[in-house]
Design a protein around this motif. Structure first.
Motif, PDB file in Angstrom:
ATOM      1  N   VAL A 129       0.860  -1.181   0.000  1.00 26.93           N
ATOM      2  CA  VAL A 129       0.000   0.000   0.000  1.00 26.93           C
ATOM      3  C   VAL A 129       0.894   1.227   0.000  1.00 26.93           C
ATOM      4  O   VAL A 129       1.745   1.386   0.877  1.00 26.93           O
ATOM      5  CB  VAL A 129      -0.928   0.011   1.247  1.00 26.93           C
ATOM      6  CG1 VAL A 129      -1.790   1.267   1.258  1.00 26.93           C
ATOM      7  CG2 VAL A 129      -1.798  -1.228   1.299  1.00 26.93           C
ATOM      8  N   HIS A 130       0.706   2.106  -1.001  1.00 25.73           N
ATOM      9  CA  HIS A 130       1.518   3.325  -1.124  1.00 25.73           C
ATOM     10  C   HIS A 130       3.012   2.995  -1.095  1.00 25.73           C
ATOM     11  O   HIS A 130       3.789   3.606  -0.365  1.00 25.73           O
ATOM     12  CB  HIS A 130       1.184   4.345  -0.033  1.00 25.73           C
ATOM     13  CG  HIS A 130      -0.264   4.727   0.012  1.00 25.73           C
ATOM     14  ND1 HIS A 130      -0.928   5.302  -1.049  1.00 25.73           N
ATOM     15  CD2 HIS A 130      -1.192   4.591   0.997  1.00 25.73           C
ATOM     16  CE1 HIS A 130      -2.192   5.511  -0.719  1.00 25.73           C
ATOM     17  NE2 HIS A 130      -2.377   5.079   0.512  1.00 25.73           N
ATOM     18  N   ASN A 131       3.391   1.977  -1.871  1.00 27.75           N
ATOM     19  CA  ASN A 131       4.785   1.534  -1.987  1.00 27.75           C
ATOM     20  C   ASN A 131       5.376   1.010  -0.678  1.00 27.75           C
ATOM     21  O   ASN A 131       6.597   0.919  -0.552  1.00 27.75           O
ATOM     22  CB  ASN A 131       5.685   2.658  -2.534  1.00 27.75           C
ATOM     23  CG  ASN A 131       5.328   3.021  -3.958  1.00 27.75           C
ATOM     24  OD1 ASN A 131       4.939   2.154  -4.734  1.00 27.75           O
ATOM     25  ND2 ASN A 131       5.440   4.292  -4.294  1.00 27.75           N
ATOM     26  N   LYS A 132       4.530   0.683   0.285  1.00 26.37           N
ATOM     27  CA  LYS A 132       5.004   0.123   1.550  1.00 26.37           C
ATOM     28  C   LYS A 132       4.383  -1.260   1.739  1.00 26.37           C
ATOM     29  O   LYS A 132       3.178  -1.435   1.554  1.00 26.37           O
ATOM     30  CB  LYS A 132       4.632   1.023   2.726  1.00 26.37           C
ATOM     31  CG  LYS A 132       5.431   2.314   2.760  1.00 26.37           C
ATOM     32  CD  LYS A 132       5.148   3.075   4.010  1.00 26.37           C
ATOM     33  CE  LYS A 132       5.989   4.352   4.049  1.00 26.37           C
ATOM     34  NZ  LYS A 132       5.719   5.154   5.227  1.00 26.37           N
ATOM     35  N   SER A 133       5.242  -2.206   2.103  1.00 31.43           N
ATOM     36  CA  SER A 133       4.775  -3.577   2.322  1.00 31.43           C
ATOM     37  C   SER A 133       4.286  -3.730   3.756  1.00 31.43           C
ATOM     38  O   SER A 133       4.905  -3.238   4.693  1.00 31.43           O
ATOM     39  CB  SER A 133       5.920  -4.551   2.048  1.00 31.43           C
ATOM     40  OG  SER A 133       5.475  -5.869   2.279  1.00 31.43           O
ATOM     41  N   ARG A 134       3.169  -4.381   3.898  1.00 28.86           N
ATOM     42  CA  ARG A 134       2.659  -4.682   5.236  1.00 28.86           C
ATOM     43  C   ARG A 134       1.926  -6.020   5.187  1.00 28.86           C
ATOM     44  O   ARG A 134       1.676  -6.556   4.112  1.00 28.86           O
ATOM     45  CB  ARG A 134       1.767  -3.563   5.756  1.00 28.86           C
ATOM     46  CG  ARG A 134       0.484  -3.344   4.997  1.00 28.86           C
ATOM     47  CD  ARG A 134      -0.350  -2.246   5.666  1.00 28.86           C
ATOM     48  NE  ARG A 134      -1.575  -1.977   4.981  1.00 28.86           N
ATOM     49  CZ  ARG A 134      -2.692  -2.686   5.104  1.00 28.86           C
ATOM     50  NH1 ARG A 134      -2.720  -3.742   5.880  1.00 28.86           N
ATOM     51  NH2 ARG A 134      -3.787  -2.353   4.449  1.00 28.86           N
ATOM     52  N   TYR A 155       2.498   9.128  12.007  1.00 28.89           N
ATOM     53  CA  TYR A 155       2.492   9.453  10.576  1.00 28.89           C
ATOM     54  C   TYR A 155       1.096   9.324   9.961  1.00 28.89           C
ATOM     55  O   TYR A 155       0.955   9.111   8.774  1.00 28.89           O
ATOM     56  CB  TYR A 155       3.491   8.562   9.832  1.00 28.89           C
ATOM     57  CG  TYR A 155       4.886   8.688  10.382  1.00 28.89           C
ATOM     58  CD1 TYR A 155       5.648   9.832  10.150  1.00 28.89           C
ATOM     59  CD2 TYR A 155       5.445   7.676  11.158  1.00 28.89           C
ATOM     60  CE1 TYR A 155       6.928   9.965  10.663  1.00 28.89           C
ATOM     61  CE2 TYR A 155       6.732   7.795  11.679  1.00 28.89           C
ATOM     62  CZ  TYR A 155       7.461   8.945  11.428  1.00 28.89           C
ATOM     63  OH  TYR A 155       8.725   9.072  11.939  1.00 28.89           O
ATOM     64  N   TYR A 158      -3.244   4.171  10.205  1.00 28.43           N
ATOM     65  CA  TYR A 158      -2.692   2.917   9.694  1.00 28.43           C
ATOM     66  C   TYR A 158      -3.568   1.773  10.177  1.00 28.43           C
ATOM     67  O   TYR A 158      -4.390   1.927  11.084  1.00 28.43           O
ATOM     68  CB  TYR A 158      -1.242   2.718  10.144  1.00 28.43           C
ATOM     69  CG  TYR A 158      -1.087   2.507  11.630  1.00 28.43           C
ATOM     70  CD1 TYR A 158      -0.966   1.230  12.166  1.00 28.43           C
ATOM     71  CD2 TYR A 158      -1.065   3.593  12.522  1.00 28.43           C
ATOM     72  CE1 TYR A 158      -0.825   1.034  13.534  1.00 28.43           C
ATOM     73  CE2 TYR A 158      -0.911   3.408  13.886  1.00 28.43           C
ATOM     74  CZ  TYR A 158      -0.801   2.130  14.385  1.00 28.43           C
ATOM     75  OH  TYR A 158      -0.666   1.939  15.728  1.00 28.43           O
TER      76      TYR A 158
END
Length: 197
Positions: A129-134, A155, A158
């Motif tokens: 999501v938004h270039n972030k892995s989770r 931030y 989340y």
């Protein structure tokens, strides 16, 4: 007064107290004083000796530590795992698992290893999501009691992944599979060994 001088003074105070002397007045303390207790006195001698080593080694403490073994836990230790009735995150689960063993002799089990194992068995999946892995729970994970909750952090908002009591129990019931997964990750493959040899 610099730090080494402060440590030296603390060592001197402790040594005097351990010998039954008030370091401020130089007077003998009474036999009923807590510092006159043999166990307390021995403890103060021990700490004073450590401080003396720090002063002697110019601020460094040299202690021979035993080699730690990869994370392992007995069934008896596992029986002391503190389940939470409220859903908790994987960091808290890992912390409670690591509290069951002696960290002097046993490496900690990292939360990332538990999460990766949960992906491996289909409880979680990786999501970008938004270039972030989770990580997020699969349908199977949700059936086990893995939930998501929107939270607000430093931030912004989340999605927190939380584990109810049933999901916590699933991890504990499968802890030896997690340990095996951890050990396989930490051992280089035959191919890697051949490259490095």
């Amino acid at each position: 007064m610099n730090e080494i001088e402060k440590i030296a003074r603390a060592e001197m105070y402790l040594e005097k107290l351990a010998n039954g002397i008030n370091p401020l007045t130089g007077e003998q303390v009474s036999e009923n004083d807590i510092v006159s207790n043999v166990r307390i006195s021995r403890c103060m001698f021990y700490v004073a000796d450590i401080l003396k080593q720090i002063v002697y080694n110019k601020g460094k403490l040299k202690i021979e530590m035993p080699d730690r073994i990869p994370f392992t836990v007995t069934q008896e230790q596992l029986s002391n795992f503190e389940y939470s009735d409220s859903p908790i995150n994987i960091s808290e689960i890992a912390k409670r698992i690591n509290m069951l063993v002696n960290p002097i002799y046993v490496d900690e089990l990292k939360r990332t290893v538990i999460s990766e194992w949960l992906v491996n068995v289909g409880v979680l999946y990786n999501l970008v999501v938004h270039n972030k892995s989770r990580k997020s729970p699969t349908d199977y994970g949700r059936e086990l009691g893995v939930i998501t909750e929107e939270r607000t952090g430093q931030y912004g908002t989340y999605e927190a992944v939380l584990y109810n009591r049933n999901a916590q129990k699933f991890i504990i019931d499968n802890i030896y599979a997690v340990i095996q997964f951890n050990n396989q990750k930490s051992c280089p493959s035959d191919k890697e060994e051949a490259i490095n040899s």
